[in-house]
Enzyme design. Structure first.
Site, mmCIF file in Angstrom:
data_model
loop_
_atom_site.group_PDB
_atom_site.id
_atom_site.type_symbol
_atom_site.label_atom_id
_atom_site.label_comp_id
_atom_site.label_asym_id
_atom_site.label_seq_id
_atom_site.Cartn_x
_atom_site.Cartn_y
_atom_site.Cartn_z
ATOM 1 N N ARG A 109 0.585 -0.926 0.090
ATOM 2 C CA ARG A 109 0.097 -0.500 -0.126
ATOM 3 C C ARG A 109 0.697 1.473 0.226
ATOM 4 N NH1 ARG A 109 -5.145 -0.987 3.555
ATOM 5 N NH2 ARG A 109 -6.206 -3.061 3.205
ATOM 6 N N HIS A 154 -7.881 -4.706 -7.064
ATOM 7 C CA HIS A 154 -7.269 -3.909 -5.411
ATOM 8 C C HIS A 154 -8.605 -4.019 -5.011
ATOM 9 C CE1 HIS A 154 -5.274 -1.283 -3.989
ATOM 10 N NE2 HIS A 154 -5.534 -0.580 -3.507
ATOM 11 N N TYR A 182 -19.442 11.771 -12.926
ATOM 12 C CA TYR A 182 -19.379 12.877 -13.170
ATOM 13 C C TYR A 182 -17.756 12.948 -14.363
ATOM 14 C CZ TYR A 182 -22.805 14.296 -10.429
ATOM 15 O OH TYR A 182 -24.306 13.977 -10.210
#
Length: 665
Positions: A50, A96, A140
């Protein structure tokens, strides 16, 4: 009933025996050891999976998976954008298994011009701004890779990097991307792991590639020699880097700091009022925070000389802050106070920690560049081996087709007389063919081995004692041969392709066998990336005056220092105050408010120390050249509290000035 009555302890004995049997099969582990082992496993998982980037491609796993997924979905620069939600869902579903918000935040950061020196994602829509406002929801916005991001995935289909299975074992994920440029330095990285963190600044692509090429040619370069190519970080937000001591320490040890100052300029309007314009701010500093800090300082009267602060940023000027000054303000003094009190000047802590062979390590600049050179050697070698293997495989098939064309009638007879395809294949393999024609085009090594012979081909295949023996792959290719390939034109085409493949094979062998050719390939690719994507440096450098004697830069001359009753101070050249002829009116020393007047006029050298004594019994010392000056003879000067820390609120004021040339016995 009778059994239990006669022996009431039978059940208890059985339970005890069972418990002892179970306990003998269960290992005994101390709590301390289990906690230690579990915590170390967790810490390494966070570090490797990570928080820390790989030194080779400069990416954390989530960044790597996003780019690989976009490559897989063909969201390339030349194609249309795709919905961010589509990319996020695909990454989470395939590679993931974590929260979608982390993936989208990664995409957003890779698309922000103020976060990455060379953004890896092109974003369409609202992706946040330098004020710290967040991006629009993923439904969006749309994204695709930038051109330079495609350079990070070049040749990934040629077995240049190792892969590992995803969490369900259905797909493969690359361990690292075969990047063509040192992304760890170019785009930097930041992350917090367990017990360690990384904070690597961004750098200029052209400078970094020049350093890589220099190190490729001379692995013994010193840090000072490398810093001739990379003098320091180059931030996407520009700014001015103050000094280089902290940078050199970071490049040497992996830990240091970089001081970044905003880029400013002074504008003067027709009325003579001056405005400080801020065009660039330090990296990872929000513009709105700077505006708020200055506004609060003015409201609290902790800084003098500012009348207003206006944010004039727009689509054409990502950063433009106007700091309007009062008429009596000294711009340099105001700026120095702002640098000390606000984020117009900020410190960027450098901590260059990255994964080297899946182990975290604090790296110097040379170590990062060395690891990248080593990685590029491996990538180019593996790519060349892949291309060589492919070229040999195709050339070997073409050899068989040329043999078939030279013996076409015999080939046709064998095929037409066979019972089925398998029978025809076995007959072709068993036949010894005339190799006179093919012997003129085959090229061999010094050891006499056909350079186009693929590895793994069975023994007894090829040209032996003037006769050609087909391989299984060649026999299958002959059986799949279309009738149109039997023309003379097609025969010439096969031969031309074969000769071109032989040239490629010789080139690949030269790269693999000649270290200088390998270096040349790496160098040429680096130069190509630099020429295509290089850009001028945005962050410039200035001398840290704290490390330089400012007096060496100031001319020694006599000046007149004036101080008014209300505490306005300035100095001007003594030649400004000339002696007047008889009947002259004299020159005005300074233009003050009606209720103010000059109380002290002192002649001193610019290199003198001026001692300020207050009515509270305190004394302050400042160099004369650090006091405010003005080209206008009538300027009233700057409030003295801007330069010395006197308590104006409690009535403290300057009662005496004393210039001192030298503090001696």
């Amino acid at each position: 009933m009778s059994d239990n009555t006669e022996n009431p302890n039978v059940t208890g004995t059985t339970d005890l025996t069972t418990a002892q049997s179970v306990s003998s099969k269960v290992g005994v582990v101390t709590l301390e050891e289990e906690l230690k082992k579990s915590f170390i496993d967790y810490a390494m998982s966070v570090i490797v999976d990570r928080a820390l980037p790989d030194v080779r491609d400069g990416l954390k796993p989530v960044h790597r998976r996003v780019l690989f997924d976009m490559y897989d979905l063909n969201a390339v620069n030349s194609g249309p954008t795709k919905k961010s939600a589509r990319i996020v869902g695909d990454v989470v579903g395939r590679f993931h298994p974590h929260g979608d918000s982390a993936v989208y935040e990664t995409i957003v950061r890779m698309a922000q011009w103020f976060s990455m020196r060379d953004p890896l994602i092109f974003g369409q829509g609202n992706f946040g701004n330098i004020d710290g406002d967040g991006a629009a929801a993923m439904r969006y916005t749309e994204v695709k890779m930038t051109k330079i991001a495609e350079q990070m995935l070049a040749d990934i289909d040629k077995e240049t990097v190792d892969t590992y299975p995803n969490y369900d074992g259905q797909e493969q994920i690359p361990e690292v991307l075969p990047t063509k440029f040192p992304n760890l330095l170019v785009n930097g990285s930041s992350g917090i792991a367990v017990g360690m963190a990384t904070n690597i600044p961004t750098h200029n692509l052209s400078e970094t590639i020049d350093a890589v090429i220099a190190l490729l040619d001379n692995p013994d370069l010193t840090l000072d020699e490398l810093m001739q190519f990379i003098p320091g970080p180059d931030f996407p937000t520009g700014g001015i880097i103050v000094g280089n001591d902290g940078i050199k320490k970071a490049y040497q040890t992996g830990r240091g700091r970089c001081i970044i100052r905003s880029r400013t300029r002074i504008e003067t309007d027709k009325s003579g009022r001056q405005t400080i314009i801020v065009d660039e701010i330090p990296y990872v500093v929000h513009k709105v925070d700077i505006v708020n800090q200055i506004t609060n300082l003015v409201k609290e009267k902790r800084i003098e000389g500012i009348s207003d602060v206006i944010d004039l940023s727009d689509k054409d000027n990502a950063v433009k802050i106007a700091i309007e000054l009062k008429r009596d303000a000294f711009p340099e003094a105001v700026l120095n106070n702002l640098y000390q009190s606000t984020q117009l000047q900020a410190s960027f802590p450098i901590n260059m920690v990255a994964l080297v062979g899946n182990h975290p390590k604090q790296l110097s600049l040379k170590e990062i560049l060395t690891e990248f050179v080593k990685f590029r050697r491996e990538v180019v070698t593996r790519r060349t081996v892949f291309d060589l293997r492919k070229a040999r495989r195709i050339a070997h098939v073409n050899e068989g087709l040329m043999v078939a064309k030279a013996n076409i009638q015999k080939i046709i007879d064998i095929i037409t007389s066979s019972d089925n395809t398998e029978d025809a294949r076995l007959k072709l393999l068993a036949q010894s063919w005339d190799g006179q024609m093919i012997s003129t085009v085959i090229q061999r090594t010094a050891e006499g081995v056909n350079i186009a012979l693929p590895q793994g081909v069975e023994e007894g295949v090829g040209l032996i004692d003037g006769h050609y023996h087909l391989s299984d792959a060649q026999a299958r290719a002959i059986l799949e041969l279309r009738l149109s390939k039997l023309t003379h034109l097609a025969q010439d085409e096969i031969k031309d392709n074969y000769n071109a493949l032989l040239a490629d094979i010789k080139n690949f062998l030269d790269i693999l066998n000649n270290p200088e050719r390998l270096k040349s390939e790496i160098r040429n690719e680096l130069v190509e990336v630099k020429e295509k994507f290089g850009s001028p440096r945005r962050s410039t450098f200035t001398v840290d005056l704290g490390k330089v004697d400012k007096g060496d830069l100031i001319t020694r001359r006599d000046v007149i220092v004036t101080l008014s009753e209300q505490g306005y101070i300035k100095y001007q050249d003594i030649a400004t105050y000339e002696s007047q002829g008889r009947g002259g009116r004299g020159k005005l020393a300074t233009k003050l408010k009606d209720e103010d007047y000059v109380t002290k006029v002192i002649v001193a050298s610019t290199h003198d120390r001026m001692m300020f004594f207050t009515n509270k019994g305190r004394a302050f010392v400042r160099m004369v050249y650090d006091l405010p000056t003005s080209d206008s003879r009538t300027a009233k000067g700057t409030p003295v509290q801007n330069f010395i820390n006197i308590d104006i609120a409690n009535g403290e004021r300057i009662t005496a000035l004393l210039p001192v040339s030298d503090f001696n016995g």
